[in-house]
Scaffold this motif. Structure first.
Motif, PDB file in Angstrom:
ATOM      1  N   LEU A   5       3.868 -34.350   9.602  1.00 47.68           N
ATOM      2  CA  LEU A   5       2.773 -33.486   9.247  1.00 47.68           C
ATOM      3  C   LEU A   5       2.205 -32.741  10.513  1.00 47.68           C
ATOM      4  N   THR A   6       2.312 -31.564  10.553  1.00 47.46           N
ATOM      5  CA  THR A   6       1.425 -30.624  11.586  1.00 47.46           C
ATOM      6  C   THR A   6       0.374 -30.019  11.129  1.00 47.46           C
ATOM      7  N   GLU A  77      -0.325 -34.053  14.764  1.00 46.12           N
ATOM      8  CA  GLU A  77       0.732 -34.369  13.891  1.00 46.12           C
ATOM      9  C   GLU A  77       0.511 -35.754  13.525  1.00 46.12           C
ATOM     10  N   THR A  78       1.260 -36.297  12.416  1.00 49.57           N
ATOM     11  CA  THR A  78       1.137 -37.704  11.867  1.00 49.57           C
ATOM     12  C   THR A  78       2.474 -37.914  11.174  1.00 49.57           C
ATOM     13  N   TYR A 116       9.861 -32.172   6.009  1.00 46.36           N
ATOM     14  CA  TYR A 116       8.727 -31.827   6.893  1.00 46.36           C
ATOM     15  C   TYR A 116       7.721 -31.309   5.854  1.00 46.36           C
ATOM     16  N   GLN A 117       6.254 -31.887   6.081  1.00 43.43           N
ATOM     17  CA  GLN A 117       5.145 -31.084   5.316  1.00 43.43           C
ATOM     18  C   GLN A 117       4.188 -30.648   6.643  1.00 43.43           C
ATOM     19  N   ALA A 141      -4.617 -39.194  14.178  1.00 40.15           N
ATOM     20  CA  ALA A 141      -3.505 -38.299  14.304  1.00 40.15           C
ATOM     21  C   ALA A 141      -3.244 -38.073  15.944  1.00 40.15           C
ATOM     22  N   ASN A 142      -2.236 -37.763  16.107  1.00 37.98           N
ATOM     23  CA  ASN A 142      -1.771 -37.416  17.417  1.00 37.98           C
ATOM     24  C   ASN A 142      -2.066 -35.950  17.912  1.00 37.98           C
ATOM     25  N   VAL A 143      -3.204 -35.712  18.531  1.00 38.03           N
ATOM     26  CA  VAL A 143      -3.585 -34.243  18.643  1.00 38.03           C
ATOM     27  C   VAL A 143      -2.774 -33.765  19.885  1.00 38.03           C
ATOM     28  N   THR A 144      -2.105 -32.728  19.437  1.00 37.29           N
ATOM     29  CA  THR A 144      -1.017 -32.264  20.770  1.00 37.29           C
ATOM     30  C   THR A 144      -1.777 -31.123  21.370  1.00 37.29           C
TER      31      THR A 144
END
Length: 218
Positions: A5-6, A77-78, A116-117, A141-144
């Motif tokens: 997920l983005t 993203e997760t 992908y979602q 989540a992983n904050v980019t």
């Protein structure tokens, strides 16, 4: 297989303090001294008027209660979309916020059945809850990437309020004149101007409501 997920989060909130900085320009290299030139006539002495300077300073002083709109952009993203979206929905509701835009979609189906979602979200939250929410997103989540912007709309707000007050005063005066109108021509002229003033009042009132919402929410 877990899905990717983005999520793009857009948050506009009020911030009570702005900070700024500036860089000092490098000093120029010393130049050779020019040849002596004839003395120029003495210029008239400029007298510093402290009272005038004080008035100019006060006229440019910003109001104490500033209207600031804070905007936070986040990319995250997760691998666990459903739990993350469920948590976001719950937090938005519990913090008194709402979705201004919510676009969730799937793409990139592969042979193994995975895909992908993506979620593109614009969330409005009360200003005092912004930092709490963005911090918690980083835990879930992983904050980019994260970026912030603050817009000062104080002068626009104050100017609009002043126009409203002036129009309200004119409206009261027109109502008095309307009661004392002696001819049909005067009556029609006053009513025409009164209609215009009321339209302007509603327009400015609408602008203030929009600014209030942008300052208090996002």
């Amino acid at each position: 297989m877990k899905r990717l997920l983005t999520i793009t989060l857009v948050l506009l909130m009020m911030l009570g303090l702005l900070a700024g900085c500036g860089a000092k320009a490098p000093e120029a290299a010393p130049e050779a001294a020019p040849e002596a030139a004839p003395e120029a006539p003495m210029e008239e002495e400029v007298i510093f008027d402290e009272s005038t300077a004080s008035e100019n300073k006060s006229s440019t002083t910003m109001p104490e209660n500033q209207k600031l709109i804070r905007t936070v952009y986040m990319d995250a993203e997760t691998l666990d979309m459903d739990p993350l979206m469920s948590w976001i929905n719950s937090r938005v509701a519990s913090l008194g916020g709402y979705y201004e835009r919510k676009d969730v979609r799937r793409s990139g189906s592969r042979d193994d059945g995975s895909y992908y979602q993506y979620a593109d979200l614009m969330i409005r939250l009360p200003a005092e809850n912004l930092d709490q929410f963005t911090s918690q997103v980083g835990e879930k989540a992983n904050v980019t990437s994260t970026s912030e912007n603050t817009e000062n709309v104080t002068l626009t707000y104050v100017s609009t309020e002043s126009r409203v007050k002036a129009l309200e005063t004119e409206q009261d005066r027109l109502l008095e004149l309307l009661e004392n109108a002696e001819t049909m021509k005067d009556l029609l002229t006053i009513e025409e101007r009164l209609t215009e003033v009321r339209w302007q009042l509603e327009n400015y009132a609408s602008q203030l409501r929009v600014l209030d919402n942008q300052v208090n929410y996002s």
